[in-house]
Structure formats: C-alpha cells, structure tokens
Design an enzyme around this catalytic site. Structure first.
Site, PDB file in Angstrom:
ATOM      1  N   ASP A   9      -0.027  -0.986  -5.602  1.00  0.00           N
ATOM      2  CA  ASP A   9       0.649  -0.715  -4.721  1.00  0.00           C
ATOM      3  C   ASP A   9       2.168  -1.215  -4.241  1.00  0.00           C
ATOM      4  O   ASP A   9       2.140  -2.058  -5.064  1.00  0.00           O
ATOM      5  CB  ASP A   9      -0.698  -0.514  -3.435  1.00  0.00           C
ATOM      6  CG  ASP A   9      -0.002  -0.123  -2.133  1.00  0.00           C
ATOM      7  OD1 ASP A   9      -0.876   0.583  -0.616  1.00  0.00           O
ATOM      8  OD2 ASP A   9       1.257   0.887  -1.677  1.00  0.00           O
TER       9      ASP A   9
HETATM   10  C1  GLC Z   1       3.119   2.152   0.792  1.00  0.00           C
HETATM   11  C2  GLC Z   1       1.171   2.824   0.828  1.00  0.00           C
HETATM   12  C3  GLC Z   1       0.970   3.297  -0.651  1.00  0.00           C
HETATM   13  C4  GLC Z   1       1.861   4.606  -0.507  1.00  0.00           C
HETATM   14  C5  GLC Z   1       3.113   3.337  -1.048  1.00  0.00           C
HETATM   15  C6  GLC Z   1       4.428   4.406  -1.952  1.00  0.00           C
HETATM   16  O1  GLC Z   1       2.268   0.082   1.613  1.00  0.00           O
HETATM   17  O2  GLC Z   1       0.267   1.924   1.024  1.00  0.00           O
HETATM   18  O3  GLC Z   1       0.194   4.471   0.115  1.00  0.00           O
HETATM   19  O4  GLC Z   1       1.853   4.974  -2.028  1.00  0.00           O
HETATM   20  O5  GLC Z   1       3.572   2.062  -0.273  1.00  0.00           O
HETATM   21  O6  GLC Z   1       4.930   4.077  -0.350  1.00  0.00           O
END
Ligand code: GLC
Length: 750
Positions: free
Chosen positions: A230
């Site tokens: 993430d």
């Molecule tokens: C975020 C989210 C994830 C997302 C990523 C990119 O913090 O937790 O679901 O795809 O960052 O935006």
C-alpha cells in the site's frame, strides 16, 4: 514482450534494486538501456482515479474523468458476480483508453465493525460473499488485459492508526474470516497484484510479514503474481524484500534502492531473492506493456447506463407497506438536500471525477413533471436548519407522498478515519420528524456508505430504501426503483443492528493505542449477532421485492468423503414467483455444524444464487458445496478439518428466514488428539478404548469401585498425570503407563 530470463542476466545490481521500487507515485521504474518500459498503476475499485502526469505529492489531487460505478458496499448488495464481471470489463476499457495497466482494486477487507470509515469500499461482513464478488470483478478486469490489485492484505479493518496498529488475531480467526476472500480470488483468478496492508498482524507489519506474503500467499495458495505495498506501507525495505514484497510504492527514492544494493553486497539478501522479486516486477511489466500501445476510447453513455443498471440492482428495499412503487400520477414532493446534491461515492483514494452525475430530483421530475422540493436540512452545520425544516413542512404538507432522502455526509465516513457512532445527522432526523408530522406518507431513501442505525427512521417510513453510495447514476437508479421501472432485488451484505453496542467488535474497536484485539474471533457480523441470539433491525441477506417468492423442493445430495478430501453436496431448490411482477430472488445456503469440538457460528453462508423469475413462474436453482463448506480451521492440525457428525443445510431468502432445511450426517476420521498421560480423564472416558482401559485398571485396583458418571463429571477435567498422584484412585503412574502403552499399541495396530 520481455525476455525476462535474458534481462535478469543483463541487469546490473543497481538496476535490479531500482526495479523493486516505483519511479514515481503511479509508475514502475523503466530501464531504457534494456528496453524495459514503465507501466502505470492507479486507483480505484469503482472507477478510475488516474492523475495526469506524475500525480501530486500525496496522489489525491484531480483525476481524469471516469465512470463512477456503485461503491463496493452498494454493488455487493446486488449479490451478482456476473454484474461485477461486466463492471470489471467496463473499468478495464476505461483503463485501456488511458493506457493504464493496473487498477488498484477491489478492496475486499471484512467489515469487522460498522464503524470502519472505509466500509463503503469493502463488500461484506461475510468472507464467502466477498470472495465470490471479488472473483467477478477481477475476472472481468483481467479478461480485458488489464491488471488488478486485490487489497488490503490482510486484516485492514479500521482506519484508526492504520499504519501502525497491530492486529492481534488467532490463526483460526484469520483463516476463517480475514483470509478466505483473498484465498478465493487468488486461487480463482491469479490477480496481477496483491496489495499488502499498512497494519501489523500479530506483531509484524504486513509489508514484512513472511507468513502472509510467502508462506500463505505463495506457498499455500500458489500465488504467482506481484505483491505491491500500500502507498507508504513499507517501513523496512530490505526486511520487506526478504518477506516477499516485490514492489514498494510510492518509491522511497534515494533510500530503498540503495538499501537493497547494500544488503545484497553485504550478503544480507541472497542474489536469488532479489532476482525473484525482480522477475515478478518484470513479469508484471510484460503483462502491462500491451496496454501502453493502445489507442482506444470508451463509450461514456454506455458505461453510465451500466452504472445505472448496477446501482438499481444494488438497492435494498428494507420496508414497504405498498406505497411503492409510486403511481405514475402520484402527487409527490421531494425533501432532502441529497436529492439535489447527490451523495454517490466515498472520500479518499477511491474518489472518482465522474463523467456526469444524476440527481434524484431531476430524475423524478423527468417522470412526474414539476415536483416540489425542499432541502429540509443542511449538509454540515452551516445551514439554518429551522428555516429549511419549515420549508420542508410546507412542501410536504401539500403533497400526497413525500420522498425524503437522508444519509451520511462525506465528512462522516471516509478513508483515513473511523466513525464513532452509527447515527444519522441530527438535523436530518429532526427534518424527517417534522415532515412525517405533517404528512405520514413518507418514503425514506438512504444514501450512506456503511450501515446506520434506523430506530429513529423506520417509524416514520412507509417505505425504506437503502441506496448506499450508488455511483454517478444513482439518482436515476433510485428513481427507477421508486417508480417501479426496476423491481428491487438487493440484499443486505452487512447486518443493520439496532445499536452499535450490539456488534461483537464493540468492546475491541478501534482498540488501544497501536493494538487491537480481535476478541470476537470468528464471530463478526451476523456470525456474532446469531451466536448471541441478538435481535437486529435488518438481518444479513435481507431485502424485499415488489413481488413475492416461495422456495420449495429442497434436495441435498452429498458425494465423496472427508477421508478422500472430496466431500461435497449439491443443493437444489425451486423458486416460485408468487406475485404479479417479474423479479429476482437471491437463494442463500447456510451450513451449520450441529455439534463441534470448537465454538462455531450458528450458520455460515456457503452458497448463493440470484435468479430471475417471471411473475407466476418457477425456476430450479442448483448450488454446489465443496468440502470447505463443512470445514473449520484447526489450530492443532494447522489445516482445514471436518468433524464427523450432523450438518444442517438451511436454505432461504436471508440469514434469519431459512424455511427449508435438511440435515446430512458426515463420516470423517477422528480428529481427537492421541490419548496420553496429559489427556484428561474425560478425554480417556470419551474414547471407547480409553474408557475400557481406565475401567479395567480401576476394577483391578478396587474390586467394586467403578468411575461413575457423576464422579467423572467432577474430576473429568483433570489430566491423568495429576490423578495418578492421588492415592486411592488406583490409577497410579504404573497403571497410567500400562494403559497409555496399550492404547498406543492398539490404535497404531488399527
Ligand atoms: C491508499 C489506499 C489504497 C490506495 C493507495 C493508492 O492509501 O489505502 O487503497 O490504492 O493508497 O492511492
């Protein structure tokens, strides 16, 4: 294409290390020297949130226009994997049109608590339903040559302190509740990527959790794709690389690649481990490359129509005394700012810049002509609600039927923070009371991402329509349901409790500073309410239709065996539409282990089928159960096991209305632990051979004395090795050695 084997031989160590981090917020790292391009990844689960260029520093700024489909909690209520497949294909087409290789979704975390701020972005409180729906959308997206990122692996069930919180859950809870949806979609579709979560699980961050990323995901489930972090979830790049994390996003430029190089040169990371990670990255780039060459577009009107169809199928009719569907000539008024200013999606990384947005007020006016409107309440505390309320009373008083839209403002639920209560805003509830006081014919429409308590709503509603966050076409979809153009077929994918406190996670949500204990174990959602015989406002799987259905003719045919590993059952039932309108029913199959050595839920969803049935017609539905449908995770065997005994197969329209049941008796090898000195007296007495050996010793020691049941009840929980120390029991240590040896010899002889 890329010749991965050749490239691995030609890449330098710094180039390899660079490939295991992105080059910017949304791109992998190119290696021009060797013709390795970069590919783009981008959110999100229910619509593209692709930022032009490199994106901004936190990746939340403006994005290119895209179709905003119903959010996960909405579309899950359709209980229709094929619909999700079609949405996936549409999302993929929009990705192809902007040369986007991987869509960062779906989110399939369990709804452990209704308070989680991101519940709008997740499907359900039930892992089986979530897994089946995830297969649909991932299959749909990937069938068009675009990748996915199944997230957030694993146990990311709250927003509170999400980067640091340590989830303390026992293995059985993880295996039976928090992992199965990932297991199902990984085994069924091989998603191009799996996104690891921010949080820790039992003390180790997901991004460096070898048990999650390698032992379970790759070695047990056979996952062959890429694990991406993430955004910002890598805290120690080298530890993450060793644990199985292939790609760090966004890059910690200037730090991570250098740390990887240094670790390889110092012998802390074997070259073959780095090569394995780089191979996975190159394979992803190879799969993502064809999209880079495309010059395609998508039909925004066609996708909007699909969004409207999907939102309509997601709507759950919770209550209706016959006021719906509205008569074509009904004199209606519309109250509620959300009817004019639609609330149709969630806040955060999933937020879409929609190609267009339908407002319910406009859509109803298109059918009913000039429809009076009053805002009734302000969104946020800025508006003068008393004046708005007075206007709503005036408008409502002049109409036959009032359509009132209430819901959760975007500020009440979002990525990044959790809710602290399940209440609707007070100003909206007071507006509802005011409207109902002047006109009792009120149809309430809810627009919310996760469940809300309805005790102050239901008494004022002749009909209650849960529309969730239905995407850009929700306004039209809600109008379709209210006017009867669409017969609602949504079913709850999450329970609506009477009170927050009734939810099993209540005492442990969001936990203590940086730690949360999943004390409720496997008993989340309906599993908890049912086990505690808790009354609920609307149960899991519930939803009404404008027609009515009857289920009959249940047949359960079992096959195979537990010993052979192929136990299964075919469940057949007939669905009859006993009403005057065509409609769709969701047949649900729940399995209950009547007697178990571990605490098991009263019932668990293990199969479902949505079937359209014409008015007066019947359809036969067949649902297959595999061995897993009967199993639980044994923390002693570290595997899925099925215990011999009776299982009830219960079939019906929702989790608390299962009129058709059949009990099947399952044979299975004994799972009892081998008897030994530390087994309790009760365990020895429960085993036929064990009882015989114990009683023979007692008789030998004391001519008349035999262990009677009352005595065993009292001392039965004591280990035999303890009892052997008690004089006068004649079960001394020599006797214990004799019967232990005899039991082992005779059972091994079997
Ligand atoms: C975020 C989210 C994830 C997302 C990523 C990119 O913090 O937790 O679901 O795809 O960052 O935006």
């Amino acid at each position: 294409m890329l010749d991965v084997d050749r490239l691995l031989g030609e890449l330098t160590l710094p180039e390899k290390a660079a490939l295991t981090s992105g080059s910017s917020f949304w791109y992998t790292t190119p290696v021009q020297r060797l013709g390795i391009p970069r590919v783009m990844v981008s959110d999100g689960p229910h619509g593209l949130r692709a930022q032009p260029g490199e994106g901004d520093h936190v990746g939340l700024g403006g994005s290119v226009p895209a179709t905003c489909f119903p959010t996960a909690s909405a579309i899950a209520s359709a209980w229709n994997p094929d619909l999700l497949r079609r949405i996936g294909q549409a999302l993929a087409q929009e990705a192809r049109a902007i040369n986007l290789s991987v869509i960062l979704g779906p989110g399939i975390n369990m709804k452990r608590s209704p308070l989680c701020g991101r519940n709008f972005e997740y499907f359900s409180e039930d892992p089986f339903l979530a897994g089946e729906l995830a297969v649909g959308i991932v299959d749909g997206i990937q069938s068009r040559g675009v990748g996915t990122s199944v997230k957030h692996y694993a146990a990311n069930n709250q927003e509170t302190d999400r980067l640091r919180v340590d989830v303390r859950a026992d293995e059985r809870t993880l295996r039976e509740i928090y992992l199965p949806a990932f297991e199902r979609v990984v085994k069924a579709t091989q998603p191009w990527t799996v996104m690891c979560a921010y949080n820790k699980v039992n003390g180790t961050s997901c991004s460096e959790n070898t048990w999650l990323l390698t032992t379970v995901l790759r070695e047990e489930w056979g996952y062959s794709g890429l694990v991406v972090s993430d955004w910002g979830a890598v805290y120690h790049r080298v530890a993450a690389l060793l644990a199985g994390l292939d790609l760090e996003m966004p890059p910690a430029l200037g730090r991570s690649p250098q740390a990887v190089v240094a670790a390889v040169e110092a012998g802390k990371v074997p070259a073959e481990v780095l090569d394995a990670r780089v191979r996975t990255v190159l394979e992803l780039v190879a799969k993502g490359m064809p999209v880079l060459e495309l010059d395609e577009s998508f039909d925004a009107d066609e996708h909007h129509a699909l969004a409207r169809e999907a939102a309509g199928e997601s709507i759950v009719l919770l209550r209706n005394d016959g006021v719906l569907p509205l008569a074509a000539d009904a004199r209606i008024a519309v109250v509620g700012e959300f009817a004019r200013t639609p609330r149709f999606q969630g806040t955060g990384s999933s937020q879409v810049n929609p190609t267009r947005v339908d407002a319910l007020l406009d859509e109803l006016r298109a059918v009913h002509g000039e429809v009076p409107f009053a805002a009734g309440y302000g969104i946020g505390s800025t508006a003068d609600d008393s004046a708005l309320r007075a206007e709503a009373e005036r408008v409502a008083g002049a109409a036959d039927t009032v359509v009132m839209v209430i819901g959760l403002p975007a500020a009440d639920e979002s990525e990044g923070f959790d809710r602290t209560h399940l209440d609707l805003p007070a100003n909206q509830l007071s507006a509802l009371r005011a409207v109902a006081a002047v006109n009792p014919d009120v149809v309430v429409v809810l627009v919310n991402g996760s469940t809300v308590v309805l005790g102050d709503v239901t008494p004022h509603a002749r009909a209650l329509v849960e529309a969730w966050l239905g995407g850009q076409a929700a306004g039209g979809a809600i109008a379709d349901v209210l006017t009867g153009a669409v017969n609602p077929s949504g079913r709850l994918a999450e329970t609506v409790p009477h009170r927050l406190e009734d939810n099993s996670s209540y005492l442990n949500f969001p936990g203590d500073p940086q730690v949360v204990r999943y004390g409720e174990g496997v008993f989340i959602g309906y599993r908890g309410y049912d086990k505690c015989h808790q009354d609920v406002a609307f149960p899991f799987g519930y939803g009404l239709s404008y027609t009515s259905f009857e289920l009959s003719g249940l047949r359960v045919a079992t096959r195979g065996s537990v010993a052979g590993g192929d136990l299964g059952a075919t469940v057949t039932v007939t669905v009859t539409n006993t009403g005057a309108l065509d409609g769709a029913e969701v047949v649900q199959v729940y399995v209950q282990d009547v007697q178990s050595s571990v605490a098991r839920p009263v019932r668990e969803l293990k199969g479902f089928a949505k079937v359209s049935v014409p008015a007066g017609g019947s359809r036969q539905v067949t649902i297959e159960l595999d061995q897993r449908a009967f199993a639980f995770w044994s923390t002693r065997h570290h595997d899925w096991v099925v215990e011999a005994g009776d299982f009830t197969i219960a079939v019906g329209p929702h989790s608390r209305d299962l009129p058709l049941t059949e009990t099947v008796t399952v044979e299975a090898p004994s799972l009892a632990a081998p008897l030994d000195r530390d087994s309790t007296l009760q365990e020895w007495m429960n085993d036929p051979l064990g009882r015989q050996l114990v009683e023979s010793e007692v008789k030998n020691g004391q001519p008349a004395a035999v262990l009677d049941d009352e005595l065993v009840d009292v001392i039965g929980t004591m280990p035999m090795s303890t009892l052997a120390n008690f004089t006068g029991m004649s079960l001394d240590h020599d006797a214990l050695d004799r019967i232990t040896d005899a039991w082992r010899e005779q059972t091994h002889a079997r």
